[in-house]
Motif scaffolding. Structure first.
Motif, PDB file in Angstrom:
ATOM      1  N   ASN A  64       0.751  -1.190   0.043  1.00  0.00           N
ATOM      2  CA  ASN A  64      -0.045  -0.002  -0.156  1.00  0.00           C
ATOM      3  C   ASN A  64       0.830   1.158  -0.063  1.00  0.00           C
ATOM      4  O   ASN A  64       0.633   2.284   0.577  1.00  0.00           O
ATOM      5  CB  ASN A  64      -1.254   0.209   1.220  1.00  0.00           C
ATOM      6  N   LEU A  65       1.996   1.208  -0.615  1.00  0.00           N
ATOM      7  CA  LEU A  65       2.834   2.293  -0.895  1.00  0.00           C
ATOM      8  C   LEU A  65       2.358   3.227  -2.022  1.00  0.00           C
ATOM      9  O   LEU A  65       1.674   2.895  -3.047  1.00  0.00           O
ATOM     10  CB  LEU A  65       4.288   2.126  -1.209  1.00  0.00           C
ATOM     11  N   SER A  66       2.610   4.419  -1.792  1.00  0.00           N
ATOM     12  CA  SER A  66       2.335   5.469  -2.765  1.00  0.00           C
ATOM     13  C   SER A  66       3.201   5.286  -3.890  1.00  0.00           C
ATOM     14  O   SER A  66       4.451   4.798  -3.902  1.00  0.00           O
ATOM     15  CB  SER A  66       2.737   7.006  -2.254  1.00  0.00           C
ATOM     16  N   TYR A  67       2.754   5.570  -5.146  1.00  0.00           N
ATOM     17  CA  TYR A  67       3.566   5.169  -6.321  1.00  0.00           C
ATOM     18  C   TYR A  67       4.584   6.199  -6.476  1.00  0.00           C
ATOM     19  O   TYR A  67       5.418   6.164  -7.350  1.00  0.00           O
ATOM     20  CB  TYR A  67       2.501   5.396  -7.588  1.00  0.00           C
ATOM     21  N   ASN A  68       4.570   7.385  -5.645  1.00  0.00           N
ATOM     22  CA  ASN A  68       5.711   8.248  -5.652  1.00  0.00           C
ATOM     23  C   ASN A  68       6.938   8.060  -4.882  1.00  0.00           C
ATOM     24  O   ASN A  68       8.103   8.368  -4.979  1.00  0.00           O
ATOM     25  CB  ASN A  68       5.357   9.550  -5.433  1.00  0.00           C
ATOM     26  N   VAL A  69       6.770   6.884  -4.125  1.00  0.00           N
ATOM     27  CA  VAL A  69       7.879   6.373  -3.157  1.00  0.00           C
ATOM     28  C   VAL A  69       8.922   5.771  -3.750  1.00  0.00           C
ATOM     29  O   VAL A  69       8.839   4.908  -4.807  1.00  0.00           O
ATOM     30  CB  VAL A  69       7.237   5.297  -2.006  1.00  0.00           C
ATOM     31  N   LYS A  70      10.200   6.114  -3.560  1.00  0.00           N
ATOM     32  CA  LYS A  70      11.293   5.767  -4.373  1.00  0.00           C
ATOM     33  C   LYS A  70      12.063   4.659  -3.452  1.00  0.00           C
ATOM     34  O   LYS A  70      12.029   4.603  -2.238  1.00  0.00           O
ATOM     35  CB  LYS A  70      12.610   6.976  -4.647  1.00  0.00           C
ATOM     36  N   LEU A 102       5.665   0.091  12.126  1.00  0.00           N
ATOM     37  CA  LEU A 102       5.562   0.606  10.918  1.00  0.00           C
ATOM     38  C   LEU A 102       4.171  -0.013  10.274  1.00  0.00           C
ATOM     39  O   LEU A 102       3.526   1.024   9.319  1.00  0.00           O
ATOM     40  CB  LEU A 102       6.493   0.608   9.667  1.00  0.00           C
ATOM     41  N   ASN A 103       3.651  -1.069  10.720  1.00  0.00           N
ATOM     42  CA  ASN A 103       2.444  -1.613  10.338  1.00  0.00           C
ATOM     43  C   ASN A 103       1.271  -0.863  10.543  1.00  0.00           C
ATOM     44  O   ASN A 103       0.829  -0.421  11.767  1.00  0.00           O
ATOM     45  CB  ASN A 103       2.166  -3.012  10.442  1.00  0.00           C
ATOM     46  N   GLY A 104       0.616  -0.122   9.630  1.00  0.00           N
ATOM     47  CA  GLY A 104      -0.504   0.821   9.913  1.00  0.00           C
ATOM     48  C   GLY A 104      -0.093   2.260   9.813  1.00  0.00           C
ATOM     49  O   GLY A 104      -0.986   3.112   9.889  1.00  0.00           O
ATOM     50  N   ALA A 105       1.062   2.538   9.829  1.00  0.00           N
ATOM     51  CA  ALA A 105       1.559   3.926   9.897  1.00  0.00           C
ATOM     52  C   ALA A 105       1.591   4.632   8.601  1.00  0.00           C
ATOM     53  O   ALA A 105       1.553   3.750   7.548  1.00  0.00           O
ATOM     54  CB  ALA A 105       3.132   3.697  10.282  1.00  0.00           C
ATOM     55  N   GLU A 106       1.291   5.716   8.619  1.00  0.00           N
ATOM     56  CA  GLU A 106       1.150   6.916   7.221  1.00  0.00           C
ATOM     57  C   GLU A 106       2.314   6.908   6.746  1.00  0.00           C
ATOM     58  O   GLU A 106       3.353   7.510   7.532  1.00  0.00           O
ATOM     59  CB  GLU A 106       0.151   7.655   7.471  1.00  0.00           C
ATOM     60  N   TYR A 107       2.619   6.842   5.439  1.00  0.00           N
ATOM     61  CA  TYR A 107       3.835   7.241   4.843  1.00  0.00           C
ATOM     62  C   TYR A 107       3.469   7.585   3.483  1.00  0.00           C
ATOM     63  O   TYR A 107       2.924   7.075   2.697  1.00  0.00           O
ATOM     64  CB  TYR A 107       5.108   6.118   4.676  1.00  0.00           C
ATOM     65  N   GLY A 159       1.354   9.830   2.583  1.00  0.00           N
ATOM     66  CA  GLY A 159      -0.102   9.797   2.104  1.00  0.00           C
ATOM     67  C   GLY A 159      -0.930   8.486   2.344  1.00  0.00           C
ATOM     68  O   GLY A 159      -2.140   8.678   2.202  1.00  0.00           O
ATOM     69  N   ARG A 160      -0.272   7.459   2.448  1.00  0.00           N
ATOM     70  CA  ARG A 160      -0.884   6.013   2.455  1.00  0.00           C
ATOM     71  C   ARG A 160      -0.783   5.417   3.725  1.00  0.00           C
ATOM     72  O   ARG A 160       0.532   5.580   4.178  1.00  0.00           O
ATOM     73  CB  ARG A 160      -0.565   5.300   1.320  1.00  0.00           C
ATOM     74  N   GLN A 161      -1.441   4.475   4.092  1.00  0.00           N
ATOM     75  CA  GLN A 161      -1.331   3.850   5.567  1.00  0.00           C
ATOM     76  C   GLN A 161      -0.453   2.217   4.887  1.00  0.00           C
ATOM     77  O   GLN A 161      -1.310   1.582   4.195  1.00  0.00           O
ATOM     78  CB  GLN A 161      -2.754   3.434   5.926  1.00  0.00           C
ATOM     79  N   MET A 162       0.388   2.231   5.200  1.00  0.00           N
ATOM     80  CA  MET A 162       1.175   0.878   5.014  1.00  0.00           C
ATOM     81  C   MET A 162       0.946  -0.173   5.749  1.00  0.00           C
ATOM     82  O   MET A 162       0.482  -0.279   6.715  1.00  0.00           O
ATOM     83  CB  MET A 162       2.799   1.358   5.336  1.00  0.00           C
ATOM     84  N   ILE A 163       1.104  -1.412   4.731  1.00  0.00           N
ATOM     85  CA  ILE A 163       0.965  -2.794   5.297  1.00  0.00           C
ATOM     86  C   ILE A 163       2.427  -3.316   5.695  1.00  0.00           C
ATOM     87  O   ILE A 163       3.129  -3.154   4.548  1.00  0.00           O
ATOM     88  CB  ILE A 163       0.209  -3.585   4.481  1.00  0.00           C
ATOM     89  N   VAL A 164       2.976  -3.606   6.737  1.00  0.00           N
ATOM     90  CA  VAL A 164       4.240  -4.015   6.692  1.00  0.00           C
ATOM     91  C   VAL A 164       4.140  -5.596   7.498  1.00  0.00           C
ATOM     92  O   VAL A 164       3.569  -5.493   8.594  1.00  0.00           O
ATOM     93  CB  VAL A 164       5.059  -3.092   7.625  1.00  0.00           C
ATOM     94  N   LYS A 165       4.656  -6.723   6.917  1.00  0.00           N
ATOM     95  CA  LYS A 165       4.730  -7.882   7.604  1.00  0.00           C
ATOM     96  C   LYS A 165       5.679  -8.753   7.263  1.00  0.00           C
ATOM     97  O   LYS A 165       6.269  -8.356   6.182  1.00  0.00           O
ATOM     98  CB  LYS A 165       3.377  -8.596   7.291  1.00  0.00           C
ATOM     99  N   GLU A 166       5.982  -9.856   7.695  1.00  0.00           N
ATOM    100  CA  GLU A 166       7.006 -10.892   7.269  1.00  0.00           C
ATOM    101  C   GLU A 166       6.548 -11.244   5.919  1.00  0.00           C
ATOM    102  O   GLU A 166       5.292 -11.741   5.796  1.00  0.00           O
ATOM    103  CB  GLU A 166       7.233 -11.824   8.322  1.00  0.00           C
ATOM    104  N   ALA A 167       7.445 -11.219   5.175  1.00  0.00           N
ATOM    105  CA  ALA A 167       7.112 -11.768   3.636  1.00  0.00           C
ATOM    106  C   ALA A 167       7.229 -13.324   3.744  1.00  0.00           C
ATOM    107  O   ALA A 167       7.828 -13.852   4.613  1.00  0.00           O
ATOM    108  CB  ALA A 167       8.041 -11.522   2.729  1.00  0.00           C
ATOM    109  N   ILE A 168       6.060 -14.009   3.120  1.00  0.00           N
ATOM    110  CA  ILE A 168       6.044 -15.442   3.268  1.00  0.00           C
ATOM    111  C   ILE A 168       6.442 -15.856   1.830  1.00  0.00           C
ATOM    112  O   ILE A 168       6.335 -15.419   0.690  1.00  0.00           O
ATOM    113  CB  ILE A 168       4.672 -15.807   2.958  1.00  0.00           C
TER     114      ILE A 168
END
Length: 81
Positions: A7-13, A62-67, A69-78
């Motif tokens: 759920n990252l903004s498309y502008n994030v590098k 960071l899970n649920g934190a806004e970055y 302009g969007r609320q990030m989903i952060v979790k362990e990758a499967i």
């Protein structure tokens, strides 16, 4: 630990994301996923942090934190396998 960030903004590098994650510990690699045809971000990335404790702390903070302009989903990758 391999971490999924969605759920990252498309502008994030990739460099921006790497810097944010470094606030929580050592970052081995950061990979922003890019669409092959449009060359634009797909809105998610993977970050590898070698220290599992630092990685778990980053996920908690960071899970649920806004970055950007969007609320990030952060979790362990499967793993796909």
């Amino acid at each position: 630990m391999n971490i999924y960030i969605g759920n990252l903004s498309y502008n994030v590098k990739e460099s921006d994301l790497h810097q944010v994650m470094q606030d929580y510990g050592t970052v081995e690699s950061t990979k922003l996923i890019i669409d092959r045809e449009t060359r634009r971000s797909k809105g998610f990335a993977f970050v590898v942090m070698p220290n599992d404790e630092e990685a778990r702390n980053a996920i908690r903070e960071l899970n649920g934190a806004e970055y950007a302009g969007r609320q990030m989903i952060v979790k362990e990758a499967i793993s796909r396998n």
